[in-house]
Design an enzyme around this catalytic site. Structure first.
Site: not given
Ligand code: RFL
Length: 403
Positions: A213, A309, A400
């Site tokens: 960081y 998270k 964390y």
């Molecule tokens: P997801 O993973 O977004 O999956 C949702 C799915 O729903 C589909 N969908 C639909 N399907 C049918 N009909 C519709 N109308 C639909 N609309 C959408 C989508 O195509 C998709 O497949 O949600 P879910 O399962 O709730 O999971 C959440 C996580 O993906 C998210 O919170 C994390 O990625 C956040 N995040 C991180 N979380 C951590 O715990 N540790 C990390 O290190 C971390 N790094 C991150 C991250 C999120 C990031 N972004 C892109 C915001 C890093 C980044 C850059």
């Protein structure tokens, strides 16, 4: 489309319809399937897209335990990397926190989210799970009655309708689950932090053996390993900056400057293979239920990526909902389902509180402009407390890695 037109399209059904094949939807599907509950996953995107969407990477120890006790941790156990140190770099110097040795003494497991999703999908399909790719949920109807339905648009544009006993919206913040909530049925608490990050995925080995960081007058920069070959970097940018605005050379130069590579060692460069601007926003929906429609994961609450998270909460909530649905559908006990929202909200608000604290640590606070020198003073003081106070370090470590 009219009722009679719908009557002509296929009528499909399942006890539980799961919208979305992200971590939340696939953990839910796997646990339900193993308990013998009839369910189907409807996913807007194609299989390849779902398996290659790189996002999170840091799994909390509790997430690993949830996956383990449901037989879903084989991949992360063999390919995940243990991670337990973070390093802060500021104009006042740098310091490291070995958070494995602090708080509850637990590390993260670094395992890219798309690999976890690939594992979860494989295990769901191997167990005979039903999933419809390229099937977009358009709306959830009749959720306040005992037989909700989901209208969908298939990949070829054809409409369809599914009927269920329960619908689990695991389709993220822009999904059909949230959209289908009648006005006033659920409250949305929302906070815009006024900060944007350019999120980058580089085909380059990690440059340090810690989460980095860096707090710099030009803005925040972050470094997080994803594997021995891939590293995620973040660069704070002006809100509204297009993702493609900066060339690769400029990105690496800026990362090097903010991470003070001249003092602490060069960054290992490589091609930037993915980039997106993430505007730091948080929200929580309350309650996480409207009749037979349940909200899970990002659909339930959006966390800023400051404390990693989101995916962890998604897995935890999915397990809580799965167990509650099994109680209701297999054992006739609706009590855990009635408590689903209340149980999850405790975890969600705790994670929101820590993520918000992290934004304060990295950015001084939501207010910028005239009060920014005051915010900068607060930020320096927070960093100094974290560097010098063992009590503060233990508090940090516990939060964390906790969900
Ligand atoms: P997801 O993973 O977004 O999956 C949702 C799915 O729903 C589909 N969908 C639909 N399907 C049918 N009909 C519709 N109308 C639909 N609309 C959408 C989508 O195509 C998709 O497949 O949600 P879910 O399962 O709730 O999971 C959440 C996580 O993906 C998210 O919170 C994390 O990625 C956040 N995040 C991180 N979380 C951590 O715990 N540790 C990390 O290190 C971390 N790094 C991150 C991250 C999120 C990031 N972004 C892109 C915001 C890093 C980044 C850059």
């Amino acid at each position: 489309m009219t009722e009679s037109q719908y009557a002509r399209v296929d009528q499909n059904s399942a006890d539980v319809i799961i919208l979305g094949a992200g971590p939340a939807g696939l953990v839910l599907g796997n646990v339900l399937l193993r308990a013998g509950i009839d369910c189907v996953v409807l996913e807007r995107a194609g299989r390849e897209y779902v398996q290659n969407r790189a996002r999170a990477g840091f799994l909390a120890p509790n997430t690993v335990r949830v996956l383990e006790r449901n037989g879903l941790a084989e991949g992360l156990r063999s390919r995940g990397l243990e991670h337990g140190v973070c390093e802060f770099r500021t104009g006042d110097g740098r310091f490291r926190l070995d958070y494995r040795q602090l708080g509850r003494g637990e590390p993260h497991t670094v395992y890219p989210q798309h690999e976890l999703v690939t594992d979860l999908l494989g295990s769901f399909l191997d167990a005979g799970g039903r999933i419809r790719f390229e099937t977009e949920a358009v709306a959830v109807s009749e959720a306040d009655g005992p037989a909700p339905s989901v209208t969908v648009r298939e990949g070829d544009g054809h409409p369809g309708r599914w009927r269920a006993r329960y619908v689990a919206a695991c389709d993220g913040r822009h999904g059909a689950g949230r959209r289908s909530l009648p006005p006033g049925s659920v409250r949305r608490h929302h906070l815009d932090h006024g900060v944007s990050w350019l999120g980058l995925l580089a085909e380059a080995p990690p440059s340090l053996d810690a989460v980095g960081y860096a707090l710099h007058p030009r803005g925040f920069a972050g470094h997080m390993a994803r594997s021995t070959e891939i590293t995620r970097y973040y660069l704070q940018c002006e809100p509204g900056t297009p993702a493609g605005a900066w060339g690769e050379e400029r990105i690496w130069d800026e990362l090097g400057l903010r991470m003070r590579a001249a003092e602490y060692g060069p960054l290992l460069r490589g091609p930037i293979v993915q980039r997106a601007v993430v505007h730091l926003e948080s929200d929580v929906l309350e309650p996480l239920r409207h009749g037979s429609l349940f909200l899970v994961g990002d659909a339930a609450g959006l966390l800023s990526p400051s404390a990693a998270k989101g995916a962890n909460l998604a897995v935890l909530e999915a397990e809580i909902l799965a167990r509650a649905l099994v109680s209701d559908l297999a054992q006739g006990d609706p009590e855990p389902l009635a408590r689903y929202s209340e149980r999850c909200l405790v975890h969600i608000w705790r994670a929101q509180e820590f993520s918000h604290w992290m934004i304060g640590l990295l950015h001084g606070g939501p207010a910028a402009g005239e009060s920014s020198c005051f915010q900068e003073g607060l930020r320096r003081s927070r960093i100094a407390a974290l560097r010098d106070s063992r009590a503060q370090q233990n508090w940090f470590a516990e939060n964390y890695v906790g969900v």
